[in-house]
Design a protein around this motif. Structure first.
Motif, short mmCIF file in Angstrom:
data_model
loop_
_atom_site.label_atom_id
_atom_site.label_comp_id
_atom_site.label_asym_id
_atom_site.label_seq_id
_atom_site.Cartn_x
_atom_site.Cartn_y
_atom_site.Cartn_z
N UNK A 6 0.85 -1.19 0.00
CA UNK A 6 0.00 0.00 0.00
C UNK A 6 0.89 1.23 0.00
N UNK A 7 0.85 1.93 -1.08
CA UNK A 7 1.58 3.18 -1.19
C UNK A 7 0.58 4.28 -1.50
N UNK A 8 0.75 5.40 -0.84
CA UNK A 8 -0.11 6.55 -1.09
C UNK A 8 0.53 7.55 -2.04
N UNK A 26 5.67 2.37 -15.73
CA UNK A 26 5.70 1.56 -14.51
C UNK A 26 4.99 2.31 -13.38
N UNK A 27 5.25 3.59 -13.25
CA UNK A 27 4.59 4.39 -12.20
C UNK A 27 3.08 4.42 -12.37
N UNK A 35 -3.50 2.69 -5.86
CA UNK A 35 -4.29 3.88 -5.56
C UNK A 35 -3.42 5.07 -5.17
N UNK A 36 -2.15 5.02 -5.48
CA UNK A 36 -1.22 6.08 -5.09
C UNK A 36 -1.33 7.29 -6.01
N UNK A 37 -0.92 8.43 -5.48
CA UNK A 37 -0.73 9.63 -6.27
C UNK A 37 0.74 9.65 -6.69
N UNK A 76 -6.10 8.29 -15.28
CA UNK A 76 -6.89 8.35 -14.05
C UNK A 76 -6.05 8.39 -12.79
N UNK A 77 -4.80 8.77 -12.91
CA UNK A 77 -3.89 8.82 -11.77
C UNK A 77 -3.75 10.28 -11.32
#
Length: 153
Positions: A6-8, A26-27, A35-37, A76-77
């Motif tokens: 889990x990365x924000x 990749x990012x 679900x990270x920004x 959508x990121x």
């Protein structure tokens, strides 16, 4: 055993080469999965030698970041970013400082797969970021034939 990451917040450090585009892809996948920004940074490297001009103009550096942000937003990121200029020997430290300032959970970098004399003359940004960062560093793979590196046959 399944491991869930889990990365924000991810810091994406891009360059103007194919390695930067690979790191962007990749990012994007990591951000969509976790679900990270994404915080995008591009550092325009300034040579220590006054007679050696940078590889790009400030406008080109900004454009590179804008294109990366557009691509991430289209997928959508959530993303924001900036370009800045620093002496080439300060680039790894600046990337790590940016990740700490933005309170990131991990960094994403590209790899140019330099070998032989090319590697000796390279600045080794990836290796120095790996040594300096207390965060996980994800190194995006470079295409096997990128004009610089090709696998031994």
């Amino acid at each position: 055993m399944e491991v869930t990451v889990m990365w924000d917040r991810l810091l994406l450090a891009i360059d103007q080469f194919e390695s930067g585009q690979t790191a962007l892809r990749v990012s994007e996948r990591l951000a969509l999965t976790t679900g990270a920004e994404v915080r995008v940074i591009h550092i325009r490297e300034l040579s220590r030698l006054a007679r050696v001009p940078p590889l790009e103009t400030p406008a080109e550096a900004e454009s590179l970041v804008d294109e990366a942000l557009f691509s991430l937003h289209l997928a959508g990121v959530g993303a924001e970013g900036r370009a800045c200029s620093f002496p080439e020997d300060q680039v790894p430290q600046r990337i790590v400082e940016e990740s700490m300032y933005w309170v990131c959970d991990a960094l994403v970098l590209g790899s140019r797969r330099l070998h032989g004399l090319s590697r000796l003359s390279g600045r080794g940004v990836r290796d120095r970021v790996l040594r300096l960062s207390p965060l996980p560093v994800i190194v995006a793979p470079t295409p096997l034939n990128n004009g610089i590196y090709s696998p031994v046959r």
